[in-house]
Design a protein around this motif. Sequence first.
Motif, PDB file in Angstrom:
ATOM      1  N   VAL B 204     -61.208  11.566  58.989  1.00  0.00           N
ATOM      2  CA  VAL B 204     -60.124  12.461  58.573  1.00  0.00           C
ATOM      3  C   VAL B 204     -59.911  12.253  57.080  1.00  0.00           C
ATOM      4  O   VAL B 204     -59.640  11.137  56.643  1.00  0.00           O
ATOM      5  N   ILE B 219     -52.061  11.385  56.863  1.00  0.00           N
ATOM      6  CA  ILE B 219     -53.493  11.449  57.156  1.00  0.00           C
ATOM      7  C   ILE B 219     -53.899  10.231  57.991  1.00  0.00           C
ATOM      8  O   ILE B 219     -54.634  10.347  58.981  1.00  0.00           O
ATOM      9  N   ALA B 223     -55.705   9.861  61.677  1.00  0.00           N
ATOM     10  CA  ALA B 223     -56.935   9.080  61.822  1.00  0.00           C
ATOM     11  C   ALA B 223     -56.755   8.018  62.912  1.00  0.00           C
ATOM     12  O   ALA B 223     -57.613   7.870  63.792  1.00  0.00           O
ATOM     13  N   ILE B 261     -62.570  16.090  59.634  1.00  0.00           N
ATOM     14  CA  ILE B 261     -61.360  16.894  59.448  1.00  0.00           C
ATOM     15  C   ILE B 261     -60.927  16.804  57.991  1.00  0.00           C
ATOM     16  O   ILE B 261     -60.665  15.718  57.486  1.00  0.00           O
ATOM     17  N   VAL B 308     -50.696  18.764  60.553  1.00  0.00           N
ATOM     18  CA  VAL B 308     -51.238  17.439  60.846  1.00  0.00           C
ATOM     19  C   VAL B 308     -50.317  16.609  61.755  1.00  0.00           C
ATOM     20  O   VAL B 308     -50.774  16.063  62.765  1.00  0.00           O
ATOM     21  N   THR B 312     -51.278  15.206  65.417  1.00  0.00           N
ATOM     22  CA  THR B 312     -51.215  13.779  65.722  1.00  0.00           C
ATOM     23  C   THR B 312     -50.423  13.546  67.017  1.00  0.00           C
ATOM     24  O   THR B 312     -50.851  12.793  67.910  1.00  0.00           O
TER      25      THR B 312
END
Lengths: 261, 320
Positions: B204, B219, B223, B261, B308, B312
């Motif tokens: 990611v 981020i 990940a 990603i 995002v 998640t």
Amino acid sequence: MSLRIVVCVKYVPDATGDRHFAEDLTVDRDDVDGLLSELDEYAVEQALQIKEAADDAEITVLTVGPEDANDALRKALSMGADKAVHVEDDDLHGTDALGTSLVLAKAIEKTGYDLVVCGMASTDGTMGVLPALLAERLNVPQVTQLSEVSVADGKVTGRRDGDTATEQLEAALPAVVSVTDQSGEARYPSFKGIMAAKKKPVESLDLEDLEIEADEVGLEGAWTKVDGAAERPARTAGTIVKDEGEGGKQLAEFLAGQKFI
Amino acid sequence: MAEVLVYVDHVDGAVRKPTLELLTLARRIGEPVAVHLGANAEDAAKILGEHGAVKVLAADAPEFAEYLVAPKVDALQAAYDAVSPAAVLLPSSAEGKEIAARLALRIGSGIITDAVDVEAGDEGPVATQSVFAASYTTKSRITKGTPVITVKPNSAAPEAAPAAGTVEQLAVTVADSSKGTKIVSRTPRESTGRPDLTEAAIVVSGGRGVNGAENFPVIEALADSLGAAVGASRAAVDAGWYPHTNQVGQTGKSVSPQLYIAAGISGAIQHRAGMQTSKTIVAINKDEEAPIFDLVDYGVVGDLFDVVPTLTDEVKTRKG
Ligand SMILES: Cc1cc2nc3c(=O)[nH]c(=O)nc-3n(C[C@H](O)[C@H](O)[C@H](O)COP(=O)(O)OP(=O)(O)OC[C@H]3O[C@@H](n4cnc5c(N)ncnc54)[C@H](O)[C@@H]3O)c2cc1C
Ligand SMILES: Cc1cc2nc3c(=O)[nH]c(=O)nc-3n(C[C@H](O)[C@H](O)[C@H](O)COP(=O)(O)OP(=O)(O)OC[C@H]3O[C@@H](n4cnc5c(N)ncnc54)[C@H](O)[C@@H]3O)c2cc1C
């Protein structure tokens, strides 16, 4: 005594253009505009900074390439290098890494040097091996992939950021250095620099001047052979959605469908 | 059967995955003989043997850690002289390529770097390269000497293939001329606990759109939910938001994971050079014109700060 710096610069097809192979499977250089490999601008910049820190230094930029490669030399001269050497010969067409290192090494020896500065990799072949090959051929230390470099008291020191560790390196001159794009932004040529570059000397050398036989270089002399080159098929158009609140969920759905979740 | 030398990339005997991939490729062209330089060869030999190494040539000398690259070339050359292999394979790391180049020059052989595949051919091994930012695939071979080929990580799946993996000591003399570049100090990189960027199955990455170091946890959280590595564009790295070691692209790491990603990354040619060979590509970008969308299998046009975190949460929920 003056510090003699040779900077190796490559003339490459513009990476933002549509790069292709020619019929003989060498790079089609007529197809796209060429320029000084952007990663070699960092090498010129570090050489200029080393010169500025030294009492007395002289920078020669060196290229092996076709007639147009002169443009790359002019760019480096307009940034502030003092003189240039251009190795040009029809028999060089198709030379591979080992052959290029032979030509560069002979030209460097002929020019005379205390320090050779290279980029970390060219933006076309991107092998990143020429500096190591030059160190081996010239039988001097290789101080490569540096994000920081300085020269003082006949020594070069620098920082190498590797995969698993950061190393601090040191070698006595003469040496071959390569610098990364982390070493510091390259300066733009000033108007004055561009004007001055027009008057700076460019020496032209051919294979005979370097005592290299035609069959040691070029496609014929190459140690490697490209048997085929195929353009990568265009990716089939993917699904694109606009996020109107559901974008994250839709993406999760896609990833689940692909078994990533 | 001809022997093939495989240079072992390891940290104190812990063999890194790209070496196991090399063993898989080496078995296509001959019998793999591994060359282990440094400490803990016995530890390494176990896993090397499990992946097909018939023999492990081991040498340890203080010079490997005290000087850059050249002593390792001396050692690999000693292995080459001992074995007379049909080919030499090394990982395409900066160091792997430099060792390969100097060895090739010494033994009078051609070199191919950054292969993404290696097969047996009528006239010796054929290497596939992915060039010009992965817009072309080429097939090449070495016409003079013993092929020296460096291979990019993730080019083959490591396969188990039990073999003897017998450790043999290799006598190495480090030449004085190989002691030119002193390694004055070495600072090992701190482990983040996340998978290694070049070895990870999922990556990611965040770009300029992440807009600040303080936002990178967005981020990282995605990940971590996927068990992925974190990457960054050069714009994010240059801004000081993320370490350079995580940069993906021409002058950073080149990655080829199952899933990539990209969030807040436009998709400049130099970035694409490092990720275009990923199997599945996903992008999140608020600009529908961003060139990255030309590459994607799935794209979301939207604000990464909305998309995002939602993703998640969904991943966490679905994984339970
Ligand atoms: C797509 C592609 C793939 C290739 N693959 C191979 C291969 O696998 N094996 C092989 O033997 N050859 C290969 N070649 C040919 C090889 O790129 C050239 O011979 C080249 O000049 C040397 O390699 P490089 O450009 O990758 O240099 P690098 O090692 O990446 O360049 C590092 C530095 O060396 C200096 N330098 C490099 N070339 C010159 C030059 N001509 N003049 C002045 N300075 C220079 C610059 O400072 C540069 O930054 C390939 C070429 C292309 C276009
Ligand atoms: C020699 C050379 C080597 C290079 N090597 C590399 C390399 O190795 N790796 C690399 O990455 N680059 C490299 N570059 C730089 C490269 O050219 C680009 O400048 C860089 O990749 C841009 O990074 P970016 O996509 O993050 O930023 P930008 O191009 O600025 O793109 C940011 C994107 O984020 C989007 N965005 C902004 N805010 C949001 C939001 N809230 N939500 C969603 N999307 C948003 C924008 O629409 C835009 O598309 C190199 C350049 C050169 C000249």
